[in-house]
Design an enzyme around this catalytic site. Structure first.
Site, mmCIF file in Angstrom:
data_model
loop_
_atom_site.group_PDB
_atom_site.id
_atom_site.type_symbol
_atom_site.label_atom_id
_atom_site.label_comp_id
_atom_site.label_asym_id
_atom_site.label_seq_id
_atom_site.Cartn_x
_atom_site.Cartn_y
_atom_site.Cartn_z
ATOM 1 N N LYS A 166 0.321 0.270 -2.084
ATOM 2 C CA LYS A 166 -1.079 0.712 -2.248
ATOM 3 C C LYS A 166 -2.080 -0.279 -1.653
ATOM 4 C CE LYS A 166 -2.711 -2.167 -5.488
ATOM 5 N NZ LYS A 166 -3.924 -2.950 -5.430
ATOM 6 N N THR B 125 -7.706 1.539 -5.964
ATOM 7 C CA THR B 125 -8.021 0.622 -4.860
ATOM 8 C C THR B 125 -8.510 1.342 -3.605
ATOM 9 O OG1 THR B 125 -5.640 0.471 -4.592
ATOM 10 C CG2 THR B 125 -6.695 -1.403 -5.521
HETATM 11 O O1 LIG Z 1 -4.405 -4.483 -7.694
HETATM 12 C C1 LIG Z 1 -5.558 -4.423 -8.025
HETATM 13 C C2 LIG Z 1 -6.054 -3.505 -9.056
HETATM 14 O O2 LIG Z 1 -5.029 -2.795 -9.650
HETATM 15 C C3 LIG Z 1 -6.563 -5.284 -7.357
HETATM 16 O O3 LIG Z 1 -6.740 -4.795 -6.100
HETATM 17 P P1 LIG Z 1 -7.164 -5.771 -4.933
HETATM 18 O O4 LIG Z 1 -6.097 -6.825 -4.830
HETATM 19 O O5 LIG Z 1 -7.269 -4.919 -3.729
HETATM 20 O O6 LIG Z 1 -8.483 -6.359 -5.328
#
Ligand SMILES: O=C(CO)COP(=O)(O)O
Ligand SMILES: NC(=O)C1=CN([C@@H]2O[C@H](COP(=O)(O)OP(=O)(O)OC[C@H]3O[C@@H](n4cnc5c(N)ncnc54)[C@H](OP(=O)(O)O)[C@@H]3O)[C@@H](O)[C@H]2O)C=CC1
Length: 326
Positions: A190, A247
């Site tokens: 993701k 995200t």
């Molecule tokens: O994994 C995350 C939220 O579940 C945080 O996402 P980021 O690492 O893209 O900030």
């Protein structure tokens, strides 16, 4: 009454600090380990971590740079970036007096070895019980006590359930699972897909394209996951689809924010770890070795490596042959 009373969080970044706060809220005795003695001392005295500003650390959380002290806890949560997980678990292993659960909280795949986080733990600390925690949860939300739900998987269902009892609270709700691989794939994939969607939003391709890219991204996450033995239910659950939704839709995500900056032709946000940047090349090598098509992730990898411009990568996606939605 839980079997696990104490928790050590290894890695005092945004996520480690948030997890320490969540564990303290669940009633555990918490130790937060930082790799730098100076950083540890500063957090201990100010009760504020510059990596997660504005969220005061609970007074009873012990902040230390002493790994031997942290190793005494019943549960170890590893919250360093994915590429550094092996290094810290190697160091930690020599201090562990008993086969403790070691829970990977990073989202990624190791470069070079193509290993997932719990495999790295199993190699670095052979006597430990590896587990993984992942799901839609920004550190800031967790630390502030906003409601969040994640998946916590271990090979043994009873262990997964006991870990959930130890870490869960009304606002931090882990669901237990035994599908370790499914949870690991969702978290790793993701991040790469969030960069793709950020790029599309930065290029002003519209809300319809954002939805299409997120959904087609999910299709490739499912393809890879199934090929590696993950359960579809896990991939469509909190740690897969749930985290993808979060995200791919919020500039609060550092991966989405990286894509947004790239799409706008702006410099990437400074000092913000976007794990997808490191995962993209590994993910597509893993997919290629199994003959799995991951065009969205491949587009991200080719943009990040400079092999393709953003416009050429978008054009490549838009001119792919029409096919079944499977
Ligand atoms: O994994 C995350 C939220 O579940 C945080 O996402 P980021 O690492 O893209 O900030
Ligand atoms: N932030 C979030 O909302 C979420 C993050 N995650 C995941 O958590 C992981 C960590 O992210 P996050 O905390 O946000 O990142 P940060 O950039 O905030 O912090 C990373 C931390 O890891 C430490 N670190 C870096 N290299 C090493 C090393 N070699 N040995 C020991 N410690 C090291 C850093 O120490 P130092 O301070 O000394 O540089 C820092 O404290 C990532 O995999 C991320 O995907 C998962 C869910 C949510």
């Amino acid at each position: 009454m839980t079997a696990f009373q104490s928790v050590a969080v290894i890695g005092a970044g945004a996520w480690g600090t948030a997890l320490a706060t969540a564990a303290a809220r669940a009633g555990r005795n918490v130790t937060l380990w930082a790799r730098s003695a100076e950083h540890a001392a500063r957090i201990a005295s100010t009760r504020d971590n510059p990596r997660l500003p504005g969220v005061p650390l609970a007074p009873d959380i012990i902040v230390t740079n002493d790994l031997a002290l942290a190793a005494r806890a019943d549960i170890q949560l590893i919250a360093t970036p994915a590429q550094h997980l092996r290094g810290v678990v190697n160091m930690l292993a020599s201090h562990l007096a008993r086969p403790a659960p070691i829970v990977a909280c990073a989202k990624g795949i190791e470069h070079g070895t193509h290993k997932f986080m719990t495999d790295v733990i199993a190699e670095a600390a052979p006597s430990a019980q590896p587990a993984i925690l992942s799901g839609p949860s920004f550190a800031d939300d967790v630390a502030r006590g906003l409601p969040t739900a994640v998946t916590l998987a271990a090979g043994d269902e009873r262990l997964a359930s006991t870990l959930v009892q130890a870490l869960g609270s009304p606002t931090f709700r882990p669901y237990h699972s035994i599908d370790i691989r499914g949870v690991e794939i969702g978290g790793a994939a993701k991040n790469v897909l969030a960069i793709a969607v950020g790029i599309a939003v930065g290029r002003k391709l519209g809300a319809s394209a954002q939805a299409a890219l997120t959904t087609r991204g999910f299709a490739e996450l499912m393809r890879l996951g199934r090929a590696l033995g993950a359960r579809s239910e896990t991939l469509a659950g909190l740690s897969g689809l749930g985290d993808l939704i979060l995200t791919c839709a919020s500039p609060q995500s550092r991966n989405f924010a990286l894509g947004l900056a790239l799409g706008r032709g702006e410099p990437p946000p400074a000092g913000k770890l976007a794990e997808g940047e490191f995962t993209a090349p590994v993910l597509i090598e893993l997919a290629a070795s199994r003959d799995i098509e991951m065009p969205v992730s491949e587009a991200v990898a080719s943009i990040l490596s400079g092999r393709s411009t953003i416009d050429a990568a978008i054009s490549g996606l838009l001119t792919r042959p029409f096919k079944s939605e499977e």
